[in-house]
Design an enzyme around this catalytic site. Structure first.
Site, PDB file in Angstrom:
ATOM      1  N   HIS A  44      -0.949   0.307  -9.908  1.00 45.33           N
ATOM      2  CA  HIS A  44      -1.629  -0.656  -9.014  1.00 45.33           C
ATOM      3  C   HIS A  44      -2.190  -1.850  -9.804  1.00 45.33           C
ATOM      4  O   HIS A  44      -3.402  -2.062  -9.849  1.00 45.33           O
ATOM      5  CB  HIS A  44      -2.738   0.035  -8.214  1.00 45.33           C
ATOM      6  CG  HIS A  44      -3.123  -0.737  -6.983  1.00 45.33           C
ATOM      7  ND1 HIS A  44      -3.569  -0.150  -5.841  1.00 45.33           N
ATOM      8  CD2 HIS A  44      -3.122  -2.077  -6.726  1.00 45.33           C
ATOM      9  CE1 HIS A  44      -3.840  -1.069  -4.929  1.00 45.33           C
ATOM     10  NE2 HIS A  44      -3.568  -2.256  -5.452  1.00 45.33           N
ATOM     11  N   ARG A  86       0.855  -1.188   0.000  1.00 51.06           N
ATOM     12  CA  ARG A  86       0.000   0.000   0.000  1.00 51.06           C
ATOM     13  C   ARG A  86       0.892   1.239   0.000  1.00 51.06           C
ATOM     14  O   ARG A  86       1.935   1.262   0.668  1.00 51.06           O
ATOM     15  CB  ARG A  86      -0.879   0.029   1.261  1.00 51.06           C
ATOM     16  CG  ARG A  86      -2.056  -0.916   1.212  1.00 51.06           C
ATOM     17  CD  ARG A  86      -3.108  -0.474   0.198  1.00 51.06           C
ATOM     18  NE  ARG A  86      -4.249  -1.368   0.166  1.00 51.06           N
ATOM     19  CZ  ARG A  86      -4.400  -2.372  -0.695  1.00 51.06           C
ATOM     20  NH1 ARG A  86      -3.480  -2.635  -1.604  1.00 51.06           N
ATOM     21  NH2 ARG A  86      -5.492  -3.114  -0.668  1.00 51.06           N
ATOM     22  N   GLU A 126      -3.045   7.505  -4.738  1.00 53.11           N
ATOM     23  CA  GLU A 126      -3.315   7.024  -6.089  1.00 53.11           C
ATOM     24  C   GLU A 126      -4.772   7.279  -6.484  1.00 53.11           C
ATOM     25  O   GLU A 126      -5.642   7.262  -5.617  1.00 53.11           O
ATOM     26  CB  GLU A 126      -2.952   5.536  -6.216  1.00 53.11           C
ATOM     27  CG  GLU A 126      -3.689   4.616  -5.283  1.00 53.11           C
ATOM     28  CD  GLU A 126      -3.128   3.197  -5.328  1.00 53.11           C
ATOM     29  OE1 GLU A 126      -1.908   3.039  -5.162  1.00 53.11           O
ATOM     30  OE2 GLU A 126      -3.930   2.280  -5.534  1.00 53.11           O
TER      31      GLU A 126
HETATM   32  C1  8YV Z   1      -7.342  -4.601  -5.575  1.00 47.72           C
HETATM   33  C2  8YV Z   1      -5.521  -4.888  -4.070  1.00 47.72           C
HETATM   34  O1  8YV Z   1      -8.164  -5.588  -5.174  1.00 47.72           O
HETATM   35  O2  8YV Z   1      -6.282  -6.986  -3.361  1.00 47.72           O
HETATM   36  C3  8YV Z   1      -5.866  -5.879  -3.041  1.00 47.72           C
HETATM   37  O3  8YV Z   1      -5.712  -5.554  -1.858  1.00 47.72           O
HETATM   38  O4  8YV Z   1      -4.955  -3.890  -3.784  1.00 47.72           O
HETATM   39  C4  8YV Z   1      -5.929  -5.114  -5.482  1.00 47.72           C
HETATM   40  O5  8YV Z   1      -5.859  -6.437  -5.841  1.00 47.72           O
HETATM   41  C5  8YV Z   1      -7.765  -4.201  -6.919  1.00 47.72           C
HETATM   42  O6  8YV Z   1      -7.021  -3.103  -7.290  1.00 47.72           O
HETATM   43  C6  8YV Z   1      -9.240  -3.819  -6.931  1.00 47.72           C
HETATM   44  O7  8YV Z   1      -9.543  -2.934  -5.909  1.00 47.72           O
END
Ligand code: 8YV
Length: 312
Positions: A278, A231, A260
């Site tokens: 991302h 993150r 982001e």
């Molecule tokens: C998001 C992610 O799910 O799984 C996570 O925690 O950060 C990504 O896989 C994806 O960007 C949809 O929100």
């Protein structure tokens, strides 16, 4: 059981269509002011469907007095008010494991791209610079030292991949993992000093906010490379920008950012950086598996009142 579902944000067309064909769904993002809509209509929902990105805030949850489950697409749940949900007995599901491979693959891709400068070399060839001279020498990956911050499921998959590159692996966690065949480093600064590459695979949220601060970046040093697939909140981005601009950090591969999709302008101008929007879990195969797992959780909840992959 007939349930009224609140969908917080849009996922793929395929997901949105299937959800709407199988359930009574209200798309929150089409209702104008979300909190004002929930003030009027919030009592009509039993289940929230959301994602790691859209989350479900405490302010939303307060306006959803009858919700009994939150089903999220994604492994991170830092944007979901999990503690408030727990206090009200609301079950929360997420999509662990199915995305480990893809996130770990991307982490290794960023490690290799930063060290071997594949993206920079691509820009060099496209700019027609090859005819004028050779591309500068880069840095070796195989056999180097890779530190992992957060040796969870994804971190372990990064470690296995790194071992395939004959890399030495050490990790920092809150506690040592007795089953992990890698060296534990209780001191994050010591891990950063030891590492050629420092890969972040820890969860986001308050416990890890700005864990990677200026001193950690300085410990990683002018030859060190930071890779973040967890993150944006884990890294003090202002300190990161300063360290990169001042040459105190060798480079970075970033899939996530503090605000982001906004990326600091200063980063865009730097060449010792690989930027990704991302995309850790962003493959057809993995996103389909994540979707299937959301639907499996929904079915388990509507059939038996229990989620398949609950956040514990
Ligand atoms: C998001 C992610 O799910 O799984 C996570 O925690 O950060 C990504 O896989 C994806 O960007 C949809 O929100």
């Amino acid at each position: 059981m007939d349930c009224r579902i609140l969908q917080v944000g849009p996922l793929t067309e395929r997901f949105n269509r299937r959800l709407a064909s199988e359930h009574a769904v209200v798309p929150l993002w089409c209702q104008g002011d979300a909190l004002a809509f929930l003030d009027g209509q919030g009592a009509g929902f039993d289940i929230v469907v959301t994602s790691a990105r859209f989350g479900c805030s405490a302010a939303m949850l307060e306006r959803l007095p009858n919700v009994r489950a939150i089903c999220s697409f994604g492994v991170g749940y830092d944007a979901i008010a999990v503690e408030a949900a727990r206090q009200r007995g609301i079950q929360v599901s997420y999509t662990p494991d199915v995305l480990n491979d893809c996130v770990a693959d991307l982490a290794m891709g960023l490690v290799i791209d930063c060290a071997r400068r594949i993206s920079a070399a691509d820009r060099f060839v496209r700019a027609g610079l090859w005819t004028a001279g050779n591309f500068p020498l880069a840095r070796k990956v195989s056999g180097k030292r890779l530190g992992i911050v957060g040796l969870g499921r994804i971190g372990k998959d990064v470690a296995r991949r790194a071992s395939g590159f004959d890399m030495q692996v050490r990790y920092h966690n809150r506690r040592p993992d007795a089953d992990a065949p890698y060296g534990f480093e209780a001191d994050l600064l010591a891990l950063a000093r030891w590492s050629d590459f420092l890969v972040l695979t820890c969860p986001g949220g308050a416990a890890t906010h700005h864990l990677i601060s200026a001193p950690v970046l300085d410990a990683l040093g002018p030859e060190g490379i930071l890779v973040n697939v967890s993150r944006g909140s884990v890294v003090d981005e202002t300190a990161l920008v300063a360290a990169l601009l001042e040459g105190r950090l060798g480079g970075a591969g970033l899939d996530v950012f503090e605000a982001e999709p906004q990326v600091p302008d200063a980063l865009l101008a730097l060449d010792n950086l690989v930027l990704a929007p991302h995309i850790g879990s962003g493959t057809e195969e993995t996103r389909l598996q994540m979707e299937e797992l959301v639907f499996a959780n929904l079915r388990a909840f509507t059939d038996k009142g229990e989620l398949l992959t609950p956040v514990v």
